[in-house]
Structures are given as structure tokens and as C-alpha cells.
Write a protein that holds these residues in place. Structure first.
Motif, PDB file in Angstrom:
ATOM      1  N   ARG A   1       1.097   5.156  -7.902  1.00  0.00           N
ATOM      2  CA  ARG A   1      -0.185   4.649  -8.392  1.00  0.00           C
ATOM      3  C   ARG A   1      -0.350   4.771  -9.906  1.00  0.00           C
ATOM      4  O   ARG A   1      -1.050   3.977 -10.513  1.00  0.00           O
ATOM      5  CB  ARG A   1      -1.354   5.237  -7.629  1.00  0.00           C
TER       6      ARG A   1
ATOM      7  N   GLN B   1     -10.835   2.080   1.879  1.00  0.00           N
ATOM      8  CA  GLN B   1     -10.422   0.675   1.859  1.00  0.00           C
ATOM      9  C   GLN B   1     -10.935  -0.046   0.626  1.00  0.00           C
ATOM     10  O   GLN B   1     -10.710  -1.240   0.463  1.00  0.00           O
ATOM     11  CB  GLN B   1     -10.917  -0.035   3.131  1.00  0.00           C
TER      12      GLN B   1
ATOM     13  N   TYR C   1       2.180   1.617  -3.491  1.00  0.00           N
ATOM     14  CA  TYR C   1       1.059   1.992  -4.367  1.00  0.00           C
ATOM     15  C   TYR C   1       0.781   3.491  -4.250  1.00  0.00           C
ATOM     16  O   TYR C   1       0.600   4.174  -5.260  1.00  0.00           O
ATOM     17  CB  TYR C   1      -0.198   1.184  -4.024  1.00  0.00           C
TER      18      TYR C   1
ATOM     19  N   TRP D   1     -10.898  -1.076  -3.130  1.00  0.00           N
ATOM     20  CA  TRP D   1     -10.034  -1.184  -4.305  1.00  0.00           C
ATOM     21  C   TRP D   1     -10.901  -1.519  -5.504  1.00  0.00           C
ATOM     22  O   TRP D   1     -11.886  -2.257  -5.395  1.00  0.00           O
ATOM     23  CB  TRP D   1      -9.020  -2.306  -4.125  1.00  0.00           C
TER      24      TRP D   1
ATOM     25  N   ARG E   1      -8.072   3.196  -5.714  1.00  0.00           N
ATOM     26  CA  ARG E   1      -8.503   2.960  -4.333  1.00  0.00           C
ATOM     27  C   ARG E   1      -9.177   4.206  -3.787  1.00  0.00           C
ATOM     28  O   ARG E   1      -8.701   5.320  -4.002  1.00  0.00           O
ATOM     29  CB  ARG E   1      -7.271   2.628  -3.486  1.00  0.00           C
TER      30      ARG E   1
ATOM     31  N   GLU F   1       0.807  -1.223   0.000  1.00  0.00           N
ATOM     32  CA  GLU F   1       0.000   0.000   0.000  1.00  0.00           C
ATOM     33  C   GLU F   1       0.837   1.269   0.000  1.00  0.00           C
ATOM     34  O   GLU F   1       0.481   2.257  -0.635  1.00  0.00           O
ATOM     35  CB  GLU F   1      -0.985  -0.030   1.159  1.00  0.00           C
TER      36      GLU F   1
ATOM     37  N   GLY G   1      -6.992  -5.769  -0.301  1.00  0.00           N
ATOM     38  CA  GLY G   1      -5.882  -5.533   0.609  1.00  0.00           C
ATOM     39  C   GLY G   1      -5.482  -6.751   1.421  1.00  0.00           C
ATOM     40  O   GLY G   1      -4.406  -6.802   1.990  1.00  0.00           O
TER      41      GLY G   1
END
Length: 123
Positions: free
Chosen positions: A48, A72, A44, A74, A69, A41, A93
Motif C-alpha cells: 500500500r 470497503q 494493495y 476506498w 482503504r 486487493e 473495488g
């Protein structure tokens, strides 16, 4: 940061026209992974724009998009200005991207379909 190319193919989905799966339908995802195969994360968040997705199927042209995202949640996003084309990913996740693992993607018709991870390679 290293990125991985993840290929997921449609697994068996009883009760749908894909009850036996379909190796010709799926996604190629490019994303950063941790050493244990989870989405990284932090990486990312920094990179991104490099996190892409390509949806493929024999009866349609391939579609290019991005891993995205919100909170929470995605999802695969194919048009920044149109939320109706988003394909949510169930608990992404928490998914481990390693061979044989499964990921659920909600398709454009709102159906949750299961995909099997068939390839994971660093790019």
C-alpha cells in the motif's frame, strides 16, 4: 507484483461548471491491477505504501497523496492526520481501469465528479 499508472481526466459533469469536462484536471494513480483491470486487493494490502495519487488542475498546485482503504471504503488521502481532505471513490473495488471507463471521485467540496480513464500503463 506490478503497478500500473492510471491517468484519469475530468469527464463531462452536467449541472456543474465542468459540464463539458476538463482535460487539464484529474488524477494520476499508481496501483496494482488484476489482469482484467480491477484493483488487486491482495497486492494493495502488501504494497500500500507504493499506491500513490497526484491530483492536478491548472488553477492549483499539484497535491500528492495515497490510495487508502477502510473496510470497503476506498479514498484518496492527502494527510494521514486530517480526514477532512479525504476524497472518497465510489465503488472503486468494482471499477475496471481500462481506457474509456469512468470513475466517480467525491471532491473536497463533497461533489461527486466523474473522471474518464485516459491512460493505463505498467510501471
Amino acid at each position: 507484483m506490478s503497478l500500473s499508472r492510471i491517468v484519469m481526466r475530468l469527464g463531462r459533469n452536467p449541472g456543474t461548471e465542468f459540464s463539458g469536462g476538463d482535460d487539464h484536471r484529474g488524477y494520476t494513480l499508481v496501483a496494482p491491477l488484476t489482469a482484467d483491470g480491477l484493483i488487486d486487493e491482495a497486492a494493495y494490502a502488501k504494497h500500500r505504501a507504493a499506491c500513490t495519487v497526484r491530483r492536478f488542475a491548472p488553477d492549483e498546485d499539484a497535491v500528492e497523496g495515497r490510495l487508502n482503504r477502510r473496510g470497503q471504503r476506498w479514498f484518496f488521502d492527502y494527510d494521514d492526520e486530517d480526514a477532512s481532505d479525504d476524497e472518497p471513490l465510489h465503488r472503486l473495488g468494482e471499477h475496471r481501469f481500462s481506457l474509456g471507463e469512468y470513475v466517480t471521485v467525491t471532491d473536497e467540496d463533497g461533489r461527486p465528479l466523474t473522471y474518464k480513464v485516459m491512460e493505463v500503463v505498467e510501471v
